[in-house]
Design a protein around this motif. Structure first.
Motif, PDB file in Angstrom:
ATOM      1  N   GLU A 163     -27.424 -16.899 -24.453  1.00 62.17           N
ATOM      2  CA  GLU A 163     -27.471 -18.361 -24.615  1.00 62.17           C
ATOM      3  C   GLU A 163     -28.126 -18.895 -23.349  1.00 62.17           C
ATOM      4  N   TYR A 200     -24.102  -9.715 -23.584  1.00 63.81           N
ATOM      5  CA  TYR A 200     -24.124 -11.076 -24.113  1.00 63.81           C
ATOM      6  C   TYR A 200     -23.984 -12.065 -22.959  1.00 63.81           C
ATOM      7  N   ALA A 251     -31.852 -23.837 -25.124  1.00 64.81           N
ATOM      8  CA  ALA A 251     -30.897 -24.860 -25.568  1.00 64.81           C
ATOM      9  C   ALA A 251     -31.371 -26.265 -25.248  1.00 64.81           C
ATOM     10  N   VAL A 292     -16.907 -22.962 -28.166  1.00 63.81           N
ATOM     11  CA  VAL A 292     -18.310 -23.355 -28.127  1.00 63.81           C
ATOM     12  C   VAL A 292     -18.445 -24.882 -28.240  1.00 63.81           C
ATOM     13  N   PHE A 315     -24.719 -21.097 -31.199  1.00 65.37           N
ATOM     14  CA  PHE A 315     -23.947 -20.321 -30.204  1.00 65.37           C
ATOM     15  C   PHE A 315     -22.777 -19.598 -30.881  1.00 65.37           C
ATOM     16  N   HIS A 319     -23.119 -15.680 -21.927  1.00 68.41           N
ATOM     17  CA  HIS A 319     -22.591 -16.974 -22.369  1.00 68.41           C
ATOM     18  C   HIS A 319     -23.298 -18.087 -21.608  1.00 68.41           C
ATOM     19  N   TYR A 320     -23.428 -19.221 -22.255  1.00 67.02           N
ATOM     20  CA  TYR A 320     -24.121 -20.332 -21.612  1.00 67.02           C
ATOM     21  C   TYR A 320     -23.345 -20.858 -20.407  1.00 67.02           C
ATOM     22  N   LEU A 348     -26.417 -26.834 -31.748  1.00 66.02           N
ATOM     23  CA  LEU A 348     -26.122 -25.924 -30.635  1.00 66.02           C
ATOM     24  C   LEU A 348     -24.820 -25.175 -30.879  1.00 66.02           C
ATOM     25  N   MET A 350     -24.015 -16.736 -33.000  1.00 67.25           N
ATOM     26  CA  MET A 350     -24.460 -15.632 -32.125  1.00 67.25           C
ATOM     27  C   MET A 350     -23.254 -14.854 -31.598  1.00 67.25           C
ATOM     28  N   ARG A 351     -22.235 -15.588 -31.142  1.00 69.49           N
ATOM     29  CA  ARG A 351     -21.051 -14.901 -30.568  1.00 69.49           C
ATOM     30  C   ARG A 351     -20.346 -14.069 -31.634  1.00 69.49           C
ATOM     31  N   GLY A 387     -31.276 -16.042 -31.471  1.00 71.45           N
ATOM     32  CA  GLY A 387     -30.258 -16.811 -32.185  1.00 71.45           C
ATOM     33  C   GLY A 387     -30.544 -17.035 -33.658  1.00 71.45           C
TER      34      GLY A 387
END
Ligand code: FAD
Ligand code: SF4
Length: 510
Positions: free
Chosen positions: A33, A71, A38, A208, A52, A73-74, A48, A55-56, A9
């Motif tokens: 993520e 990728y 995190a 996000v 995020f 995602h959280y 955060l 990064m996206r 990140g």
């Protein structure tokens, strides 16, 4: 498949070494993520959301350029909760030749990744991070054999290396390396401080923010009024905004604080520099161009360049030179827990309230608030380095271990014996009064050291001086302080120390 390429990140740079020579057809870029990253500290919600979202956006840009990107995602229920688990899963599926990554900015993670060849049984290649002016081994060579490491001398080397603000015959522009003496003005509202650069949240950032509010609701701060840049292009606009509107006054008011302005003339570029959206030489060159064009004075531009190629590179060098033992340092033997008001801002000390409140709203406070208010208080009160370091790591959008730790443990807490300053940055309320307008709106009286309403910074300052006589009395830069303290009548000294003891006993209620 050939290789898995892991991008972290804070590595959102197209010229990242992990991408050198990569094959768009066969290699797979991995970005994730993950819960472990995190939540290893109480990261500010805006921090955060920023990371995020950046990064996206970066993953999307890579895909647009034809890269294959995995990728994650959280989600709290993702089966892979750590980067190691993400890589292990993908390695099982794809059987890559190698895992390639660029060295991490945190010793904690660097240590984990360095073990992956054993723990995961994979071929792991860790490449150097070339997004700094000074490589880690270059700093170690510079430091070798020196009795004292001083930022000022390191900074001159970096000026010579980059050619920034150097004349063709190798002299510093303006005849001096440093114009700091010009940079200590109090700000009284004029010239008006510019509004910070704003980028309104797009669909990705909005998603996000929702995610952070849902899954990290207990974390510090708020996502309200999120306006940080989240792509390199937007970060370059933020740089332009700084150079046009704030840089001309950056030097003059670099040390100023205000009751009414959160950002003053600071650049607010650290989140972008630290995640790779901007590079250090790029921002300095832009500032120097403004000086050449007559749009900013030399004291401002030199001050800015010094922060970026001087302090920023210096603290990174110290971090990698001295970790992991560095994180354990506590040379002043502090034992106090962090007062709870660092998390709530609920204190009658106006300067502290203002700095913490801005931090909770913005995930940002400028350097002097961090150093001379929240940091100074922790130093004077004798807070445990690890407790205050964890706070700084959590609450700022730009906080990554390599830069937060030396600034907090070294510069603020003097817990390393003095790598970041030849004397502690301890100060009484007088300094805060000189550089701000906080004291006029405060419950406490800055002119008093004793009595119920006396400014806590005053007696705590002398308490600090008194209790650390052994540590500092022989420091030539501190002899004046000891002389001043010893000159005071014994009853006065006793009263000041008694006031400090009272404050320390009741520290949660200040
Ligand atoms: P400006 O005042 O506009 O300065 C320009 C740039 O110079 C910054 O963007 C930053 O990249 C660099 N810079 C300035 N001072 C420093 C410094 N001491 N160390 C490293 N870089 C510097 N900075 C971080 O980036 N991350 C942190 O986690 C962090 N923690 C800190 C903790 C404490 C206790 C203190 C005293 C300072 C800390 N700093 C940290 C340094 C500094 O406060 C921030 O870099 C700065 O406030 C960021 O805001 P800005 O971009 O507006 O900076
Ligand atoms: Fe801070 Fe003391 Fe001034 Fe209050 S009086 S704002 S506590 S320095």
């Amino acid at each position: 498949m050939a290789n898995l390429i892991l991008i972290l990140g804070d590595q959102l740079s197209p010229r990242l070494t992990a991408l050198d020579g990569a094959d768009k057809e066969n290699d797979l870029i991995v970005m994730a993520e993950v819960h472990s990253e995190a939540s290893y500290t109480n990261h500010h919600k805006k921090k955060l959301a920023f990371i995020f979202s950046a990064m996206r956006h970066f993953a999307q840009e890579l895909e647009r350029e034809g890269w294959r990107v995995h990728y994650q995602h959280y989600h709290p229920d993702n089966p892979a909760q750590s980067l190691e688990q993400v890589i292990a899963e993908l390695a099982r599926e794809h059987r890559p030749e190698r895992v390639i990554t660029t060295e991490c900015g945190e010793w904690r993670l660097h240590n984990q990744v360095s073990q992956w060849h054993k723990t995961l049984g994979l071929n792991v290649e860790i490449r150097p991070d070339t997004r700094f002016v000074c490589a880690i081994d270059e700093f170690a060579r510079w430091a070798k054999g020196k009795k004292q490491l001083r930022m000022e001398f390191f900074y001159r080397e970096m000026r010579k290396k980059t050619g920034l603000l150097m004349t063709p015959d190798g002299q510093p522009e303006g005849g001096h390396w440093n114009f700091d003496a010009d940079n200590r003005k109090k700000w009284t509202g004029k010239p008006p401080a510019p509004a910070p650069f704003r980028e309104e949240p797009d669909a990705i950032t909005t998603d996000v923010i929702e995610l952070v509010n849902e899954h990290f609701s207990e974390h510090f701060g708020t996502t309200d009024d999120f306006h940080y840049a989240v792509t390199a292009e937007q970060a370059r606009q933020a740089l332009g905004h700084f150079v046009d509107f704030a840089l001309p006054c950056f030097g003059d008011y670099q040390d100023a604080m205000s009751d009414n302005e959160d950002w003053l003339f600071h650049s607010i570029l650290s989140p972008y520099l630290n995640t790779g959206l901007l590079e250090p030489t790029e921002v300095c060159e832009e500032a120097v161009r403004a000086w050449h064009a007559g749009r900013a004075p030399l004291n401002a531009v030199e001050g800015f360049v010094r922060q970026v190629i001087g302090w920023r590179e210096f603290v990174r060098g110290i971090y990698w030179l001295l970790m992991p033992a560095y994180a354990e340092e506590n040379r002043l033997g502090n034992t106090r827990e962090l007062p709870w008001f660092y998390w709530t801002g609920d204190t009658k000390m106006r300067c502290m309230h203002k700095a913490i409140d801005a931090t909770a709203r913005n995930a940002y406070a400028h350097h002097i608030q961090r150093l001379m208010v929240t940091g100074n208080f922790a130093l004077l009160a004798g807070v445990k380095p690890e407790a205050i370091c964890d706070w700084y790591l959590a609450v700022y959008i730009d906080a990554f271990d390599w830069v937060e730790l030396p600034n907090t443990l070294g510069m603020v807490m003097h817990a390393d014996g003095g790598y970041l300053g030849s004397k502690p940055y301890a100060a009484s309320g007088k300094y805060i009064q000189r550089m701000s307008d906080h004291c006029q709106n405060c419950h406490y009286r800055v002119q008093d050291a004793t009595g119920d309403k006396a400014c806590p910074f005053n007696s705590l300052y002398w308490h600090f001086i008194d209790r650390h006589r052994q540590d500092f009395a022989n420091n030539p830069r501190m002899t004046m302080m000891y002389r001043n303290w010893d000159k005071q009548a014994p009853e006065r000294r006793q009263a000041i120390l008694a006031r400090a003891d009272e404050l320390l006993k009741d520290i949660e209620n200040l």
